[in-house]
Scaffold this active site. Structure first.
Site, PDB file in Angstrom:
ATOM      1  N   ASN A   1       1.143   7.520  -0.403  1.00 55.85           N
ATOM      2  CA  ASN A   1       0.093   6.526  -0.636  1.00 55.85           C
ATOM      3  C   ASN A   1      -0.924   6.639   0.497  1.00 55.85           C
ATOM      4  OD1 ASN A   1      -1.458   4.274  -1.075  1.00 55.85           O
ATOM      5  ND2 ASN A   1       0.149   2.797  -0.581  1.00 55.85           N
ATOM      6  N   TRP A   2      -2.051   7.247   0.168  1.00 55.71           N
ATOM      7  CA  TRP A   2      -3.059   7.485   1.220  1.00 55.71           C
ATOM      8  C   TRP A   2      -3.815   6.207   1.581  1.00 55.71           C
ATOM      9  CZ3 TRP A   2      -5.937  12.718  -0.272  1.00 55.71           C
ATOM     10  CH2 TRP A   2      -4.979  13.747  -0.390  1.00 55.71           C
ATOM     11  N   LYS A   3      -3.679   5.182   0.769  1.00 51.79           N
ATOM     12  CA  LYS A   3      -4.394   3.903   0.966  1.00 51.79           C
ATOM     13  C   LYS A   3      -5.896   4.157   1.110  1.00 51.79           C
ATOM     14  CE  LYS A   3      -0.222   2.083   3.038  1.00 51.79           C
ATOM     15  NZ  LYS A   3       0.393   1.046   3.844  1.00 51.79           N
TER      16      LYS A   3
ATOM     17  N   HIS B   1       1.750  -2.943  -5.046  1.00 51.25           N
ATOM     18  CA  HIS B   1       1.947  -2.710  -3.616  1.00 51.25           C
ATOM     19  C   HIS B   1       1.775  -4.033  -2.868  1.00 51.25           C
ATOM     20  CE1 HIS B   1       1.377  -1.258   0.463  1.00 51.25           C
ATOM     21  NE2 HIS B   1       1.941  -0.140   0.076  1.00 51.25           N
TER      22      HIS B   1
ATOM     23  N   GLU C   1       0.290  -4.777  -0.282  1.00 51.01           N
ATOM     24  CA  GLU C   1      -1.084  -5.058   0.180  1.00 51.01           C
ATOM     25  C   GLU C   1      -1.929  -5.623  -0.960  1.00 51.01           C
ATOM     26  OE1 GLU C   1      -1.735  -1.161   1.837  1.00 51.01           O
ATOM     27  OE2 GLU C   1      -0.231  -1.597   3.364  1.00 51.01           O
TER      28      GLU C   1
ATOM     29  N   GLU D   1       9.971  -1.690  -1.083  1.00 47.89           N
ATOM     30  CA  GLU D   1       9.244  -1.606   0.179  1.00 47.89           C
ATOM     31  C   GLU D   1       9.316  -2.951   0.905  1.00 47.89           C
ATOM     32  OE1 GLU D   1       6.143   1.741   0.085  1.00 47.89           O
ATOM     33  OE2 GLU D   1       5.188  -0.037  -0.712  1.00 47.89           O
TER      34      GLU D   1
ATOM     35  N   GLY E   1       4.099   0.029   7.621  1.00 53.45           N
ATOM     36  CA  GLY E   1       3.091   0.256   8.646  1.00 53.45           C
ATOM     37  C   GLY E   1       3.431  -0.352   9.987  1.00 53.45           C
TER      38      GLY E   1
ATOM     39  N   SER F   1       7.656   2.709   6.659  1.00 48.80           N
ATOM     40  CA  SER F   1       7.812   3.513   7.880  1.00 48.80           C
ATOM     41  C   SER F   1       8.815   4.650   7.712  1.00 48.80           C
ATOM     42  CB  SER F   1       8.173   2.625   9.073  1.00 48.80           C
ATOM     43  OG  SER F   1       7.129   1.688   9.311  1.00 48.80           O
TER      44      SER F   1
ATOM     45  N   GLY G   1       3.538   5.962   3.366  1.00 51.07           N
ATOM     46  CA  GLY G   1       2.177   5.605   3.731  1.00 51.07           C
ATOM     47  C   GLY G   1       1.663   6.520   4.829  1.00 51.07           C
ATOM     48  N   GLY G   2       1.721   6.046   6.058  1.00 50.13           N
ATOM     49  CA  GLY G   2       1.146   6.757   7.205  1.00 50.13           C
ATOM     50  C   GLY G   2       1.533   8.226   7.284  1.00 50.13           C
TER      51      GLY G   2
HETATM   52  C1  PEP Z   1       3.306   2.017   1.989  1.00 51.24           C
HETATM   53  O1  PEP Z   1       2.311   1.394   2.261  1.00 51.24           O
HETATM   54  O2  PEP Z   1       3.628   2.220   0.801  1.00 51.24           O
HETATM   55  C2  PEP Z   1       4.123   2.484   3.101  1.00 51.24           C
HETATM   56  C3  PEP Z   1       5.382   2.735   2.876  1.00 51.24           C
HETATM   57  O3  PEP Z   1       3.500   2.598   4.304  1.00 51.24           O
HETATM   58  P1  PEP Z   1       4.133   3.174   5.680  1.00 51.24           P
HETATM   59  O4  PEP Z   1       4.932   4.408   5.300  1.00 51.24           O
HETATM   60  O5  PEP Z   1       2.949   3.513   6.529  1.00 51.24           O
HETATM   61  O6  PEP Z   1       4.995   2.115   6.232  1.00 51.24           O
END
Ligand code: PEP
Length: 253
Positions: free
Chosen positions: A9-11, A98, A100, A170, A176, A216, A237-238
């Site tokens: 997920n590049w957001k 998600h 967010e 999640e 994050g 994470s 994500g990241g």
């Molecule tokens: C996400 O936003 O789906 C996610 C898992 O982010 P991160 O890996 O950065 O925690």
């Protein structure tokens, strides 16, 4: 056998040039390094989906996903993108719910049920996100809370339709933050959700449902998480913003 999936997920990250470069890097590494039984998915910002989709051509285990879609097919919803639009552009997956989106755009379980319907009607595979806040985890009610998210957004589906859905657990406190759920915490939730699904749809459908972990997850901890019996991959994500790290995760089964 459940599908193994690693989705990035590049957001709201990457410019046009950077997105194309990252997609090309990921595509080359998927081709050379990732076993064909692992489905790798890139979810870039919607503006770049079609361009990023080109990089997946000819690579069976590489696909793209949208990060969201609207529940209506068309109309006066400025800034939104619908499921038929995604389908018409050849996009196979869409992330829905998600945390967010739930937090910043007040997406409710009921609205997400409508989005899931829109996705499935257009033959998009929803990657349905669920997860609890730190407060709920510490209060001890987290298993029931997440199960309820599935009940309210997914359990109106027929068994056949439910069989098309991918779930991503999640925990919000892990997204994050650098705080990862331990493999025991992830396994506990995944097994609980699978049992919850079995209660509604039967064991065979529950056993066939891919449940991804997100929060994470990175190149260092993916192998331990993916070794859990009920963890079928990750929503990243990241760590999906660097091709090398992302592919290391995709090779962590
Ligand atoms: C996400 O936003 O789906 C996610 C898992 O982010 P991160 O890996 O950065 O925690």
């Amino acid at each position: 056998m459940r599908k193994k999936i690693v989705a990035g997920n590049w957001k709201m990250n990457k410019t046009a040039t950077e997105a194309v470069a990252l997609a090309a890097e990921v595509a080359a590494l998927v081709k050379s390094d990732v076993p064909s039984n692992v489905q790798v998915i890139m979810a870039p910002p919607s503006l770049f989906i079609s361009e990023v989709n080109k990089a997946t051509e000819g690579i069976a285990n590489l696909s793209v996903s949208a990060q969201n879609c609207h529940e209506k097919a068309s109309g006066a919803y400025t800034g939104e993108i619908s499921a038929p639009m995604l389908a018409s552009a050849g996009i196979p997956y869409v992330i829905l719910g998600h945390s967010e989106r739930r937090q910043y755009f007040q997406e409710s379980n009921a609205q997400l049920a409508a989005k899931v319907d829109a996705a499935l009607e257009n033959k998009l595979t929803p990657i349905f996100c669920c997860g609890e806040s730190l407060e709920l985890r510490e209060g001890g009610e987290f298993l029931a809370f997440v199960a309820q998210q599935l009940t309210e957004s997914l359990f109106h589906l027929s068994a056949e339709a439910f069989g098309q859905v991918v779930i991503a657990y999640e925990p919000i406190w892990a997204i994050g933050t650098g705080l990862t759920a331990s493999s025991a915490q992830a396994q506990e939730m995944h097994a609980y959700l699978r049992q919850h699904i079995a209660g509604k749809y039967g064991q065979a459908i529950a056993d066939a449902c891919s449940i991804l972990y997100g929060g994470s997850c990175n190149a260092q901890n993916a192998a331990e998480l993916f070794a859990c019996a009920d963890v079928d991959g990750g929503l990243i994500g990241g760590a999906s913003l660097k091709a090398g790290d992302f592919i290391t995760i995709a090779k962590s089964f």
